[in-house]
Scaffold this active site. Structure first.
Site: not given
Length: 369
Positions: A116, A120, A182, A184-185, A222, A251
Site C-alpha cells: 500500500n 494517510f 510509514s 508513504n509520507t 510504532k 510497520n
C-alpha cells in the site's frame, strides 16, 4: 466459504474498492441489533484464559486490529463484533488529506501480502475526534488512536502537527500511538532517529497530559522493520528513558529482496509498504530484540505477518503482550479472529504457563539467560 467468495469476487475487484465494499457490509451489520448480536456470538466467542491486562485495562484477549483498516473511526463496533479484542484506528493527521493517487493498494495473493501507498488518507483529527466523542458504544472494546504527520507540513513543523492531533484525540483514546514509520509520507521515517524522536515524543506526552487531566493516556511509538539493529536498540533505550508505555513492532517494509516473493515484478515493484506473510520473520526478530532490551518495563505489541494462532503465540513467547493483524484478515475473512482465539487458547492450555502473562517473553528470556 469466504475463501471461495474471495477467489470468485474480491480477487477480481480493485483492491481498494473491495476493501470499502467489505467495510460497508461490516458497518451495516453492526447497525442491526439482532444481526450484530448473532454475528458476535458466532464469530467472537470469548475464552476466559485469554484475558489480558495491558495499559491498565483488562481486555478479553490479546488480539487486535492494526491501524490502517479503520482510518476514520467509523467501524469500531463492527470490528469488535467480528472478534478483535482491541481496535487501533488511524493513522489520523492534524489536517484531513486525500492521500496518494489511485491505484495505491495492491494484493500479492500468492505471497499472502499487500503493498500500500495510501498516504494517510483520512478526515483529519478534528473530524475524527468529533466522531469518537459522539460514538455510542455497542461493544466495549479498547480503542487505540494512531497519529501521523500531515503530508503538506514541513518536517521542521512536524512536532506541532503531532501535538495538534494529540490535543484533539487524547481524550478519546485508550492509548495513543505516534506513527513515525510509514514509508508513504516523505521524510516521516527520518523522525525515527533518536535525536528527532526524543523531542517529538516528549511534546506529544506533554500535549496528552494537558488535554486529559483525570487519567494518564498511555503513549506508544510504532517503528519500522527496516531499522538497523542498533537503531532498534536506540528506540528501545529512548522509550525507557522517556517513560513510554509501549512500542509497536512493526510497520510495513520497503524491502523486497530476500523475502521470497513470487508475485510478478509489476506487482512487487510497486512503491509502498509491504505487509503480510513476507514480513513475518523480520518483525519477529525486531520484537525479540526489543524485549531483550526492555524486558517487562514497556508493553510490546507484535504486528507484521501474523496469519494464524501459531504466529500470534510466537509473538507472545517473543515478548508481545498484545498482537495485531490486518493483511491476513483480507485473505482469511470474518472467521479469522475466531480461529486465532481458539488456537491461542489451545496452545496456552498445552503449555507450561498458567496465563498468557506468564508466557510473554518466555522464549526470549531462555535465549538471553
Amino acid at each position: 466459504m469466504y475463501h471461495l467468495f474471495f477467489r470468485l469476487a474480491f480477487r477480481r475487484m480493485d483492491a481498494e474498492k473491495a476493501h470499502y465494499l467489505a467495510f460497508r457490509w461490516i458497518r451495516a451489520a453492526a447497525r442491526v441489533p439482532a444481526l450484530r448480536t448473532l454475528l458476535s456470538a458466532a464469530l467472537a466467542p470469548r475464552h476466559k484464559s485469554l484475558r489480558t491486562l495491558a495499559f491498565g485495562r483488562e481486555m478479553s484477549g490479546p488480539f487486535g486490529l492494526a491501524a490502517g483498516f479503520d482510518k476514520n473511526a467509523v467501524a469500531i463496533d463492527g470490528m469488535a463484533m467480528l472478534g478483535f479484542d482491541h481496535v487501533e484506528i488511524g493513522t489520523v493527521t492534524a489536517q484531513g488529506q486525500p492521500g496518494n493517487p489511485v491505484p495505491r493498494l495492491f494484493r500479492l495473493v500468492g505471497d499472502r501480502a499487500l503493498i500500500n501507498r495510501m498516504g494517510f488518507n483520512n478526515d483529519g483529527s478534528a473530524a475524527v475526534a468529533a466522531r469518537l466523542a459522539a460514538r455510542r458504544t455497542v461493544f466495549p472494546t479498547t480503542v487505540g488512536v494512531n497519529i501521523g504527520k500531515t503530508k503538506a507540513v514541513p518536517e521542521g513543523e512536524a512536532v506541532q502537527d503531532y501535538v495538534t492531533s494529540a490535543e484533539r484525540l487524547a481524550a478519546h483514546a485508550d492509548y495513543l500511538v505516534v506513527n513515525v514509520s510509514s514509508p508513504n509520507t516523505p521524510g516521516l521515517r527520518d523522525l525515527q532517529a533518536a535525536a528527532a524522536l526524543r523531542p517529538l515524543l516528549a511534546a506529544v506526552r506533554e500535549a496528552a497530559d494537558r488535554a486529559v487531566t483525570d487519567r494518564r493516556v498511555p503513549l506508544l511509538v510504532k517503528i519500522a522493520p527496516d531499522l538497523a539493529d542498533e537503531d532498534v536498540d536506540a528506540v528501545a533505550d529512548l522509550a525507557v528513558e522517556l517513560g513510554l508505555d509501549g512500542i509497536i513492532a512493526t510497520n510495513t517494509t520497503i524491502a523486497r529482496e530476500g523475502l521470497g516473493l513470487t508475485a510478478e515484478p509489476a506487482l512487487t515493484g510497486q512503491a509502498g509498504g509491504l505487509s503480510g506473510a513476507p514480513l513475518k520473520d523480520r518483525s519477529l526478530d525486531v520484537l525479540r530484540r526489543l524485549y531483550a532490551r526492555v524486558g517487562d518495563r514497556i508493553t510490546l505489541v507484535g504486528v507484521g505477518g501474523v496469519e494464524n494462532a501459531e504466529d500470534a503465540w510466537q509473538r507472545i513467547l517473543a515478548g508481545a503482550t498484545l498482537v495485531q493483524g490486518y493483511s491476513a484478515f483480507i485473505y482469511q475473512g470474518p472467521f479469522w479472529m475466531r480461529a486465532v482465539h481458539k488456537g491461542l487458547a489451545a496452545r496456552l492450555a498445552a503449555s507450561p504457563y498458567a496465563t498468557l502473562a506468564d508466557a510473554v517473553g518466555a522464549d526470549t528470556r531462555k535465549v538471553s539467560s
